[in-house]
Write an enzyme that holds these catalytic residues in place. Sequence first.
Site, PDB file in Angstrom:
ATOM      1  N   GLU A  24      32.713  80.498  50.376  1.00  0.00           N
ATOM      2  CA  GLU A  24      32.724  79.250  51.149  1.00  0.00           C
ATOM      3  C   GLU A  24      31.997  79.522  52.451  1.00  0.00           C
ATOM      4  O   GLU A  24      32.309  80.486  53.166  1.00  0.00           O
ATOM      5  CB  GLU A  24      34.145  78.755  51.461  1.00  0.00           C
ATOM      6  CG  GLU A  24      34.104  77.389  52.193  1.00  0.00           C
ATOM      7  CD  GLU A  24      35.456  76.872  52.665  1.00  0.00           C
ATOM      8  OE1 GLU A  24      36.456  77.605  52.570  1.00  0.00           O
ATOM      9  OE2 GLU A  24      35.494  75.726  53.156  1.00  0.00           O
ATOM     10  N   ASP A  50      29.153  70.933  59.654  1.00  0.00           N
ATOM     11  CA  ASP A  50      28.808  70.266  60.916  1.00  0.00           C
ATOM     12  C   ASP A  50      27.598  69.360  60.691  1.00  0.00           C
ATOM     13  O   ASP A  50      26.605  69.784  60.081  1.00  0.00           O
ATOM     14  CB  ASP A  50      28.481  71.309  61.986  1.00  0.00           C
ATOM     15  CG  ASP A  50      29.691  72.173  62.328  1.00  0.00           C
ATOM     16  OD1 ASP A  50      30.829  71.693  62.185  1.00  0.00           O
ATOM     17  OD2 ASP A  50      29.494  73.339  62.732  1.00  0.00           O
ATOM     18  N   ASP A  52      33.119  63.724  54.624  1.00  0.00           N
ATOM     19  CA  ASP A  52      33.374  62.288  54.809  1.00  0.00           C
ATOM     20  C   ASP A  52      32.232  61.652  55.609  1.00  0.00           C
ATOM     21  O   ASP A  52      32.272  60.453  55.878  1.00  0.00           O
ATOM     22  CB  ASP A  52      34.697  62.060  55.561  1.00  0.00           C
ATOM     23  CG  ASP A  52      34.588  62.484  57.013  1.00  0.00           C
ATOM     24  OD1 ASP A  52      33.985  63.551  57.272  1.00  0.00           O
ATOM     25  OD2 ASP A  52      35.071  61.748  57.892  1.00  0.00           O
ATOM     26  N   GLU A 100      41.199  71.482  55.471  1.00  0.00           N
ATOM     27  CA  GLU A 100      41.863  70.904  56.654  1.00  0.00           C
ATOM     28  C   GLU A 100      41.212  69.560  57.018  1.00  0.00           C
ATOM     29  O   GLU A 100      41.897  68.571  57.289  1.00  0.00           O
ATOM     30  CB  GLU A 100      41.752  71.843  57.864  1.00  0.00           C
ATOM     31  CG  GLU A 100      42.783  72.924  57.917  1.00  0.00           C
ATOM     32  CD  GLU A 100      42.250  74.258  57.438  1.00  0.00           C
ATOM     33  OE1 GLU A 100      41.133  74.295  56.880  1.00  0.00           O
ATOM     34  OE2 GLU A 100      42.970  75.264  57.588  1.00  0.00           O
TER      35      GLU A 100
HETATM   36  N1  SAM Z   1      35.377  73.929  55.915  1.00  0.00           N
HETATM   37  C1  SAM Z   1      36.448  73.628  56.848  1.00  0.00           C
HETATM   38  C2  SAM Z   1      37.129  72.355  56.472  1.00  0.00           C
HETATM   39  O1  SAM Z   1      36.586  71.612  55.641  1.00  0.00           O
HETATM   40  O2  SAM Z   1      38.234  72.085  56.956  1.00  0.00           O
HETATM   41  C3  SAM Z   1      35.911  73.590  58.286  1.00  0.00           C
HETATM   42  C4  SAM Z   1      34.930  72.518  58.609  1.00  0.00           C
HETATM   43  S1  SAM Z   1      34.240  72.670  60.244  1.00  0.00           S
HETATM   44  C5  SAM Z   1      33.693  71.049  60.598  1.00  0.00           C
HETATM   45  C6  SAM Z   1      32.711  73.504  59.935  1.00  0.00           C
HETATM   46  C7  SAM Z   1      32.818  75.016  60.092  1.00  0.00           C
HETATM   47  O3  SAM Z   1      31.574  75.594  59.706  1.00  0.00           O
HETATM   48  C8  SAM Z   1      33.082  75.462  61.511  1.00  0.00           C
HETATM   49  O4  SAM Z   1      34.175  76.372  61.536  1.00  0.00           O
HETATM   50  C9  SAM Z   1      31.768  76.142  61.940  1.00  0.00           C
HETATM   51  O5  SAM Z   1      31.955  77.177  62.879  1.00  0.00           O
HETATM   52  C10 SAM Z   1      31.254  76.641  60.614  1.00  0.00           C
HETATM   53  N2  SAM Z   1      29.791  76.820  60.595  1.00  0.00           N
HETATM   54  C11 SAM Z   1      28.871  75.914  60.979  1.00  0.00           C
HETATM   55  N3  SAM Z   1      27.628  76.401  60.856  1.00  0.00           N
HETATM   56  C12 SAM Z   1      27.764  77.665  60.362  1.00  0.00           C
HETATM   57  C13 SAM Z   1      26.849  78.684  60.022  1.00  0.00           C
HETATM   58  N4  SAM Z   1      25.525  78.514  60.191  1.00  0.00           N
HETATM   59  N5  SAM Z   1      27.327  79.844  59.548  1.00  0.00           N
HETATM   60  C14 SAM Z   1      28.663  80.040  59.397  1.00  0.00           C
HETATM   61  N6  SAM Z   1      29.587  79.105  59.710  1.00  0.00           N
HETATM   62  C15 SAM Z   1      29.154  77.934  60.181  1.00  0.00           C
END
Ligand code: SAM
Length: 239
Positions: free
Chosen positions: A43, A139, A175, A215
């Site tokens: 993931e 993101d 979403d 989450e």
């Molecule tokens: N997947 C989880 C969920 O659905 O509840 C977390 C979603 S959160 C909006 C997105 C996560 O992706 C964040 O913790 C962010 O730090 C991580 N992330 C974003 N860009 C990334 C990258 N280039 N490499 C590793 N992690 C990344």
Amino acid sequence: MRLRNIPRAGSVLDACKEVVKDETEYRGRWREIFGNPRPIHIEIGMGKGQFLLTLAAKNPDINYIGIERYSSVLLRAVERFQSEGGSAKIPAQGKLPDNHAPADKPGISNIRFICMDARNVPDVFAPGEIDRIYLNFSDPWPKDRHAKRRLPSREFLERYRRILKEGGRLEFKTDNRELFDFAVEELAPAGWVAEEITYDLHGDDRLMEGNVMTEYEEKFSAMGNSICKYVIRPSGNRS
Ligand code: SAM
């Protein structure tokens, strides 16, 4: 996700044997880390880890690797893992390097974590080493000039293609309709095809079978947002 600098993150992650620190050393050798030849699912952007920890507990025959860029966020996943009985017994045939040998107590043995930027996945995994990739609620990076940073962008799809096994699949949930539309438009130019697409996952009984909530999925679906999902594969790769 709101980020805070958490001073203990470094020491907790350093001390956790399931956090692989020298990840490029294991390129092509991840099955040694797990001590078995089972499929590896990753993931990317795992956040606080609910999704992957649930899958790892449900599917002991699959190895999981969670990738998260920020140590302060990975800390939450690792602390949850430890509180849920993580650090487990590895099968006897496992040839683990000493620094990755988990403690000898029962728990989840089929998960590891890496703190890294996902743009480097081809340096960490060999061609065909990964069986499935999950992106969840990535993101959105709404500004056009940041499109390349979006995890389902064509630039990232090219990186994923390089590590995915023949017959492997990538699943993406969000979403965010704008991000999802962008992700769908990226497929053809990147040379991927969709096997499943839904704009209302929670209204689709077939696709909901076995669905594990993240989450963000719990939070946004509780607010009434529809969840979009696709399952894709590189075109020409049907198995
Ligand atoms: N997947 C989880 C969920 O659905 O509840 C977390 C979603 S959160 C909006 C997105 C996560 O992706 C964040 O913790 C962010 O730090 C991580 N992330 C974003 N860009 C990334 C990258 N280039 N490499 C590793 N992690 C990344």
